[in-house]
Write a protein that holds these residues in place. Sequence first.
Motif, mmCIF file in Angstrom:
data_model
loop_
_atom_site.group_PDB
_atom_site.id
_atom_site.type_symbol
_atom_site.label_atom_id
_atom_site.label_comp_id
_atom_site.label_asym_id
_atom_site.label_seq_id
_atom_site.Cartn_x
_atom_site.Cartn_y
_atom_site.Cartn_z
ATOM 1 N N ALA A 1 1.002 -0.898 0.620
ATOM 2 C CA ALA A 1 -0.253 -0.040 0.020
ATOM 3 C C ALA A 1 0.826 0.841 0.171
ATOM 4 C CB ALA A 1 -1.232 -0.284 1.638
ATOM 5 N N LEU A 2 2.236 0.992 0.560
ATOM 6 C CA LEU A 2 2.863 2.336 0.345
ATOM 7 C C LEU A 2 4.303 1.782 0.895
ATOM 8 C CD1 LEU A 2 3.824 4.910 0.459
ATOM 9 C CD2 LEU A 2 3.260 5.526 2.816
ATOM 10 N N THR A 3 5.215 1.799 0.469
ATOM 11 C CA THR A 3 6.980 1.727 -0.307
ATOM 12 C C THR A 3 7.401 2.580 0.192
ATOM 13 O OG1 THR A 3 6.080 -0.714 -0.838
ATOM 14 C CG2 THR A 3 8.463 0.068 -1.023
ATOM 15 N N ASN B 1 4.185 -1.101 3.726
ATOM 16 C CA ASN B 1 2.680 -0.985 4.766
ATOM 17 C C ASN B 1 1.880 -2.203 3.740
ATOM 18 O OD1 ASN B 1 0.795 -1.576 6.105
ATOM 19 N ND2 ASN B 1 0.987 0.389 6.912
ATOM 20 N N PHE B 2 1.767 -3.176 3.969
ATOM 21 C CA PHE B 2 0.523 -4.561 3.056
ATOM 22 C C PHE B 2 -0.527 -3.997 3.854
ATOM 23 C CE2 PHE B 2 4.671 -5.867 2.908
ATOM 24 C CZ PHE B 2 4.907 -6.056 1.829
ATOM 25 N N GLU B 3 -0.953 -2.863 4.638
ATOM 26 C CA GLU B 3 -2.556 -3.220 5.510
ATOM 27 C C GLU B 3 -2.805 -4.522 5.594
ATOM 28 O OE1 GLU B 3 -5.092 -0.675 3.759
ATOM 29 O OE2 GLU B 3 -3.064 1.304 3.447
ATOM 30 N N THR B 4 -3.906 -4.922 5.503
ATOM 31 C CA THR B 4 -4.636 -6.044 5.272
ATOM 32 C C THR B 4 -4.802 -6.701 4.247
ATOM 33 O OG1 THR B 4 -6.830 -5.216 4.574
ATOM 34 C CG2 THR B 4 -6.761 -4.868 7.285
ATOM 35 N N PHE B 5 -3.980 -6.732 3.292
ATOM 36 C CA PHE B 5 -3.139 -7.470 2.028
ATOM 37 C C PHE B 5 -3.026 -8.678 2.485
ATOM 38 C CE2 PHE B 5 -2.164 -8.617 -1.748
ATOM 39 C CZ PHE B 5 -3.081 -8.179 -2.818
#
Length: 423
Positions: A334-336, A357-361
């Motif tokens: 989601a953001l790198t 951040n992968f959040e809930t992926f």
Amino acid sequence: MLQVSYIRENRDHVLERLAVKNFKQPELVDEVIKLDEQRRQTQGVVDDLKAQGNASAKQIGHLMMTGKKEEADALKAQSSGWKEEIKTLEEQYSKIEEELNQKLVTLPNLPHSSVPKGFVAEDNEVVLENGQKPDLYAGALPHWELAAKYKLIDFELGVKITGAGFPVYTGKGAKLQRALIAFFLDEAEKAGYDEMMLPLVVNEASGFGTGQLPDKEGQMYYIGEDKLYLIPTAEVPITNLYRDVILKADELPVKNCGYTACFRREAGSYGAHVRGLNRLHQFDKVEIVQVVQPETSYNVLEEMSTHVQSLLQKLGLPYRVLRLCGGDMSFGSALTYDMETWSAAQQRWLEVSSVSNFETFQSNRLKLRFRNAEGKTQLAHTLNGSALALPRIVATLLENNQTERGIKIPDILVPYTKFEWID
């Protein structure tokens, strides 16, 4: 993996964010929504028929008790038809769900609102730059020539044993590798990460759980007879420690780190940009992973970025931090943030870390949940980062610290290497 309910309820937002990632199949979003509607409708009919069947069973029992056998037999015949219909509908449901999942896993994660639009690495946003680029003496060498001069790395011997991209580290080169690994692990421990010793091969479920499969199948080494994959990063086995796990709220954040060899079947190319340690098929890396509550994940991302930057600062390496644009991000992120060090001999930036951040992926694929304060389960957020990958760190250390006498080891590493100079 994106949650179907979120796609259904936020169609326009999903399409808008996927466009930032330059996703080329936006029609899949509507196909997923349509299949989800078919699945829910089918399930609704099945539930209604099962409810009627349960009510009929009670009614049949009552009719039999009151001597109304003919009415009971008629109702039994009707119930038998419902059972056949339920069986047919459940088969349809399974096919719909399979098709839905096949399409769902091809949708990448949605980029965070701060992710810049762009297609290639040149569109990435420079967040900060730290340190002075060194001025080298006349006749300074790139790391692959330094490695040969001081007998630190034998690339040709690696080709003999395995193939290109599998170097052999020798003498002080091997000791430098070991020193960096120990230093990175010690720093991770100081930052609160629990160290794990991990398998170097994983099964298909693990590759799917963290998003390497089916997206990066061609980049992974596959052991066909055993249906196992060599890991591309320690992120995969560490994060999969929590597959199908429900954590307690007070167990978060989970902070793990691990050193592993990493294996990647990247497409081959030629030129100075891939010479020496610039691109390898096998390399060493220390990985940090966190599992956190959703509301804290972006603060944690900044914390992880700061940790990686502290390693570069202690090594005395000039670096910059990039926020990746949509087109240069990984499938699941989601953001790198990418960290790059300056290669003084090559006169270019080399990527040494990605923190994402992968959040809930990932957690949706992994079924990784936690029980919140209200006692309900919800998906956790997962994050990971390289802290650090060794090859390009070694390349820039050798190049930036070379003098006419030899290569000066950074002070922070001397207790680990037990030597101050390579000469």
